[in-house]
Design a protein around this motif. Structure first.
Motif, PDB file in Angstrom:
ATOM      1  N   UNK A 117       0.831  -1.204   0.000  1.00 43.09           N
ATOM      2  CA  UNK A 117       0.000   0.000   0.000  1.00 43.09           C
ATOM      3  C   UNK A 117       0.866   1.255   0.000  1.00 43.09           C
ATOM      4  N   UNK A 118       1.955   1.223   0.764  1.00 40.15           N
ATOM      5  CA  UNK A 118       2.884   2.359   0.779  1.00 40.15           C
ATOM      6  C   UNK A 118       3.502   2.574  -0.609  1.00 40.15           C
ATOM      7  N   UNK A 119       3.878   1.474  -1.258  1.00 40.96           N
ATOM      8  CA  UNK A 119       4.448   1.565  -2.604  1.00 40.96           C
ATOM      9  C   UNK A 119       3.468   2.227  -3.567  1.00 40.96           C
ATOM     10  N   UNK A 120       2.213   1.789  -3.506  1.00 45.64           N
ATOM     11  CA  UNK A 120       1.194   2.352  -4.388  1.00 45.64           C
ATOM     12  C   UNK A 120       0.939   3.822  -4.070  1.00 45.64           C
ATOM     13  N   UNK A 121       1.039   4.168  -2.803  1.00 44.91           N
ATOM     14  CA  UNK A 121       0.872   5.566  -2.406  1.00 44.91           C
ATOM     15  C   UNK A 121       2.040   6.410  -2.924  1.00 44.91           C
ATOM     16  N   UNK A 122       3.252   5.857  -2.868  1.00 45.82           N
ATOM     17  CA  UNK A 122       4.427   6.548  -3.409  1.00 45.82           C
ATOM     18  C   UNK A 122       4.303   6.768  -4.911  1.00 45.82           C
ATOM     19  N   UNK A 123       3.690   5.816  -5.605  1.00 46.79           N
ATOM     20  CA  UNK A 123       3.482   5.927  -7.045  1.00 46.79           C
ATOM     21  C   UNK A 123       2.391   6.949  -7.378  1.00 46.79           C
ATOM     22  N   UNK A 124       1.613   7.357  -6.370  1.00 47.78           N
ATOM     23  CA  UNK A 124       0.531   8.309  -6.593  1.00 47.78           C
ATOM     24  C   UNK A 124      -0.744   7.676  -7.113  1.00 47.78           C
ATOM     25  N   UNK A 125      -0.875   6.359  -6.951  1.00 44.11           N
ATOM     26  CA  UNK A 125      -2.056   5.660  -7.464  1.00 44.11           C
ATOM     27  C   UNK A 125      -3.171   5.569  -6.436  1.00 44.11           C
ATOM     28  N   UNK A 126      -2.828   5.587  -5.151  1.00 45.22           N
ATOM     29  CA  UNK A 126      -3.826   5.534  -4.086  1.00 45.22           C
ATOM     30  C   UNK A 126      -3.516   6.633  -3.071  1.00 45.22           C
ATOM     31  N   UNK A 127      -4.517   6.934  -2.242  1.00 44.23           N
ATOM     32  CA  UNK A 127      -4.351   7.895  -1.155  1.00 44.23           C
ATOM     33  C   UNK A 127      -4.941   7.312   0.112  1.00 44.23           C
ATOM     34  N   UNK A 128      -4.499   7.852   1.228  1.00 43.16           N
ATOM     35  CA  UNK A 128      -5.000   7.435   2.531  1.00 43.16           C
ATOM     36  C   UNK A 128      -5.960   8.508   3.019  1.00 43.16           C
ATOM     37  N   UNK A 129      -7.141   8.104   3.473  1.00 44.39           N
ATOM     38  CA  UNK A 129      -8.092   9.087   3.982  1.00 44.39           C
ATOM     39  C   UNK A 129      -7.888   9.306   5.479  1.00 44.39           C
TER      40      UNK A 129
END
Length: 147
Positions: free
Chosen positions: A45-57
């Motif tokens: 999940x952190x990797x995907x967040x670093x890629x800018x594909x997901x965000x944390x609410x």
């Protein structure tokens, strides 16, 4: 985004998030993507967040920010389908047309089918089956982990 880095479990987690189309927590991802632990899910999940594909609410759940193209795959709705499946459908259409021509040759006496055409029809059938099998295996590999 480094598309070449979006593979394996990271790709599975991403496809799961796109598929469910709602905010998910680490435990949801662990179960939904069939990962070994929540720490493994958290890292992806952190990797995907670093890629800018997901965000944390604000509740700590992750949601889709951007749906990106994946090498060798096509999005069909919220499902990731291997491009090989579409190649198989192309050969399926060609095979159907060739079978129709062969059937017409039995109904219409003026049409003569050469041996080379029968050979090419067999090659089309082999290509169709191989692309279909490989496409199904890739699809199951990615989607068997999702509910």
């Amino acid at each position: 985004m480094a598309n070449e880095e979006l593979e394996g479990n990271t790709l599975t987690v991403y496809a799961y998030i796109v598929h469910v189309a709602k905010p998910v927590g680490t435990r949801d991802v662990t179960r939904g993507a069939n990962l070994s632990s929540t720490s493994v899910a958290h890292r992806h999940l952190q990797k995907l967040e670093e890629f800018g594909l997901i965000e944390k609410n604000e509740y700590g759940d992750y949601f889709l920010k951007e749906k990106t193209s994946i090498n060798g795959h096509v999005w069909v709705g919220r499902n990731l389908v291997p491009r090989l499946m579409f190649y198989s459908f192309f050969f399926m259409g060609a095979f159907g047309a060739e079978i129709a021509i062969i059937a017409l040759s039995y109904l219409i006496t003026g049409i003569v089918i050469e041996t080379s055409f029968l050979f090419l029809t067999g090659m089309t059938a082999v290509a169709m089956v191989l692309f279909l099998i490989e496409g199904i295996l890739l699809y199951r590999k990615l989607n068997s982990k999702q509910t």
